[in-house]
Design a protein around this motif. Sequence first.
Motif, mmCIF file in Angstrom:
data_model
loop_
_atom_site.group_PDB
_atom_site.id
_atom_site.type_symbol
_atom_site.label_atom_id
_atom_site.label_comp_id
_atom_site.label_asym_id
_atom_site.label_seq_id
_atom_site.Cartn_x
_atom_site.Cartn_y
_atom_site.Cartn_z
ATOM 1 N N GLY A 80 0.430 -1.555 0.103
ATOM 2 C CA GLY A 80 0.045 0.025 0.176
ATOM 3 C C GLY A 80 0.645 1.284 0.067
ATOM 4 N N THR A 81 0.274 2.475 0.591
ATOM 5 C CA THR A 81 0.628 3.413 0.225
ATOM 6 C C THR A 81 0.723 4.325 1.512
ATOM 7 O OG1 THR A 81 0.870 4.324 -2.047
ATOM 8 C CG2 THR A 81 0.777 5.458 -0.306
ATOM 9 N N PHE A 82 1.813 4.222 2.194
ATOM 10 C CA PHE A 82 1.818 5.309 3.620
ATOM 11 C C PHE A 82 1.864 6.713 2.824
ATOM 12 C CE2 PHE A 82 2.500 1.876 5.921
ATOM 13 C CZ PHE A 82 3.871 1.263 6.327
ATOM 14 N N THR A 83 0.426 7.193 3.909
ATOM 15 C CA THR A 83 -0.027 8.152 3.415
ATOM 16 C C THR A 83 1.193 9.716 4.393
ATOM 17 O OG1 THR A 83 -1.515 8.485 4.859
ATOM 18 C CG2 THR A 83 -2.488 7.522 2.361
ATOM 19 N N CYS A 84 1.344 8.936 5.345
ATOM 20 C CA CYS A 84 2.870 10.172 6.704
ATOM 21 C C CYS A 84 3.640 9.215 6.900
ATOM 22 C CB CYS A 84 2.021 9.609 7.744
ATOM 23 S SG CYS A 84 0.521 11.441 7.882
ATOM 24 N N MET A 85 5.093 9.788 6.601
ATOM 25 C CA MET A 85 5.928 9.701 7.161
ATOM 26 C C MET A 85 6.461 10.993 7.879
ATOM 27 S SD MET A 85 7.081 7.153 3.470
ATOM 28 C CE MET A 85 8.633 6.489 4.668
ATOM 29 N N GLY A 86 8.260 10.118 8.617
ATOM 30 C CA GLY A 86 8.262 11.141 9.462
ATOM 31 C C GLY A 86 9.786 10.520 10.509
ATOM 32 N N TRP A 87 10.491 11.352 10.534
ATOM 33 C CA TRP A 87 11.960 11.221 11.744
ATOM 34 C C TRP A 87 11.229 12.000 12.903
ATOM 35 C CZ3 TRP A 87 15.423 8.268 10.333
ATOM 36 C CH2 TRP A 87 15.156 7.896 8.539
ATOM 37 N N PHE A 88 11.469 11.502 14.135
ATOM 38 C CA PHE A 88 11.582 11.713 15.752
ATOM 39 C C PHE A 88 13.002 11.584 15.709
ATOM 40 C CE2 PHE A 88 7.312 11.189 16.665
ATOM 41 C CZ PHE A 88 6.725 11.307 15.443
ATOM 42 N N ARG A 89 13.071 11.839 17.125
ATOM 43 C CA ARG A 89 15.078 11.206 17.155
ATOM 44 C C ARG A 89 14.980 11.605 19.190
ATOM 45 N NH1 ARG A 89 17.428 17.882 15.605
ATOM 46 N NH2 ARG A 89 16.416 18.880 17.493
ATOM 47 N N GLN A 90 15.512 11.180 19.672
ATOM 48 C CA GLN A 90 16.146 10.694 20.941
ATOM 49 C C GLN A 90 16.928 10.111 21.604
ATOM 50 O OE1 GLN A 90 13.747 7.138 21.698
ATOM 51 N NE2 GLN A 90 12.353 7.969 23.802
ATOM 52 N N ALA A 91 16.820 11.337 23.095
ATOM 53 C CA ALA A 91 18.194 11.108 23.261
ATOM 54 C C ALA A 91 18.075 10.287 25.052
ATOM 55 C CB ALA A 91 18.688 12.505 23.633
ATOM 56 N N PRO A 92 19.134 10.036 25.070
ATOM 57 C CA PRO A 92 18.934 8.484 26.492
ATOM 58 C C PRO A 92 17.727 9.401 27.672
ATOM 59 C CG PRO A 92 20.641 8.091 25.857
ATOM 60 C CD PRO A 92 20.664 9.758 24.860
ATOM 61 N N GLY A 93 17.024 9.048 28.364
ATOM 62 C CA GLY A 93 16.264 9.657 29.899
ATOM 63 C C GLY A 93 15.357 10.406 28.765
ATOM 64 N N LYS A 94 15.153 10.886 27.364
ATOM 65 C CA LYS A 94 14.236 11.812 26.956
ATOM 66 C C LYS A 94 13.101 11.342 26.099
ATOM 67 C CE LYS A 94 17.630 15.365 27.468
ATOM 68 N NZ LYS A 94 18.028 16.762 26.859
ATOM 69 N N GLU A 95 11.717 12.146 25.992
ATOM 70 C CA GLU A 95 11.287 11.788 25.027
ATOM 71 C C GLU A 95 11.469 11.667 23.271
ATOM 72 O OE1 GLU A 95 8.130 11.260 28.002
ATOM 73 O OE2 GLU A 95 7.669 11.262 26.357
ATOM 74 N N ARG A 96 11.238 11.022 23.130
ATOM 75 C CA ARG A 96 10.930 11.209 21.642
ATOM 76 C C ARG A 96 10.129 12.459 21.167
ATOM 77 N NH1 ARG A 96 10.176 5.395 18.666
ATOM 78 N NH2 ARG A 96 11.844 5.254 20.374
ATOM 79 N N GLU A 97 11.366 13.165 20.034
ATOM 80 C CA GLU A 97 10.423 14.443 20.155
ATOM 81 C C GLU A 97 10.812 14.323 18.403
ATOM 82 O OE1 GLU A 97 14.256 16.920 19.709
ATOM 83 O OE2 GLU A 97 13.313 18.850 19.033
ATOM 84 N N ALA A 98 8.908 14.535 17.199
ATOM 85 C CA ALA A 98 9.015 15.048 16.328
ATOM 86 C C ALA A 98 10.062 16.134 15.358
ATOM 87 C CB ALA A 98 7.111 15.433 16.309
ATOM 88 N N VAL A 99 10.753 15.408 14.996
ATOM 89 C CA VAL A 99 11.446 16.193 13.645
ATOM 90 C C VAL A 99 11.114 17.006 12.193
ATOM 91 C CG1 VAL A 99 13.593 16.609 12.683
ATOM 92 C CG2 VAL A 99 13.360 15.256 14.473
ATOM 93 N N ALA A 100 10.243 15.890 11.734
ATOM 94 C CA ALA A 100 9.613 16.543 10.862
ATOM 95 C C ALA A 100 8.781 15.082 10.417
ATOM 96 C CB ALA A 100 10.805 16.605 9.504
ATOM 97 N N SER A 101 7.197 15.732 9.679
ATOM 98 C CA SER A 101 6.304 14.933 8.766
ATOM 99 C C SER A 101 6.003 15.344 8.090
ATOM 100 C CB SER A 101 5.130 15.041 9.428
ATOM 101 O OG SER A 101 5.575 14.652 11.197
ATOM 102 N N MET A 102 5.355 14.666 7.229
ATOM 103 C CA MET A 102 4.916 14.400 5.443
ATOM 104 C C MET A 102 3.512 14.100 5.203
ATOM 105 S SD MET A 102 6.590 13.558 1.950
ATOM 106 C CE MET A 102 7.562 14.844 2.094
ATOM 107 N N ASN A 103 3.069 14.622 4.659
ATOM 108 C CA ASN A 103 1.826 13.912 3.507
ATOM 109 C C ASN A 103 2.482 13.966 3.267
ATOM 110 O OD1 ASN A 103 -0.253 13.331 2.033
ATOM 111 N ND2 ASN A 103 -1.718 14.939 3.929
ATOM 112 N N THR A 104 2.255 12.571 2.668
ATOM 113 C CA THR A 104 3.295 12.101 1.182
ATOM 114 C C THR A 104 1.946 12.154 0.059
ATOM 115 O OG1 THR A 104 2.528 9.839 0.751
ATOM 116 C CG2 THR A 104 4.827 10.362 2.211
ATOM 117 N N VAL A 105 1.472 12.200 0.218
ATOM 118 C CA VAL A 105 0.124 12.356 -1.287
ATOM 119 C C VAL A 105 -0.017 13.954 -1.121
ATOM 120 C CG1 VAL A 105 -2.759 12.078 -2.284
ATOM 121 C CG2 VAL A 105 -1.583 10.132 -0.253
ATOM 122 N N ARG A 106 0.207 14.575 -0.688
ATOM 123 C CA ARG A 106 0.079 15.770 -1.288
ATOM 124 C C ARG A 106 1.624 16.798 -1.031
ATOM 125 N NH1 ARG A 106 -4.702 19.333 -0.503
ATOM 126 N NH2 ARG A 106 -6.167 18.197 0.151
#
Length: 128
Positions: free
Chosen positions: A29-55
Amino acid sequence: QVQLVESGGGSVQAGGSLRLSCAASAYTGTFTCMGWFRQAPGKEREAVASMNTVRGTTVYADSVKGRFTLAQDNAKNSVYLQMNSLKPEETDLYYCAAGTRCPVTLVSPLPRAAFGYWGQGTQVTVSS
């Protein structure tokens, strides 16, 4: 079984660049959302960037705007994150994420709950 495979992590000096790639396997199928996160030890996972791949729309965290670029790669369900002017505090484990229900309009990077598929993570180390 669907897998997201990340590549391109490594070590770089402050001010340098890295390009992270992410490709999905075993998914027809098609992933309509793709993105990247980052996480340092002991910290919350942080959203870096997101994409709507259709638009083709992308949104970035304020901390990376103007330095990072999220774009689709040639293959289906593949994206890359070009990271320029990297800072030591951006030393993290970077995760690729994908989802199938993406909002039509993106205002800010989507939270973890928006993504159902995750990569294993790739380490980025920025030295001062």
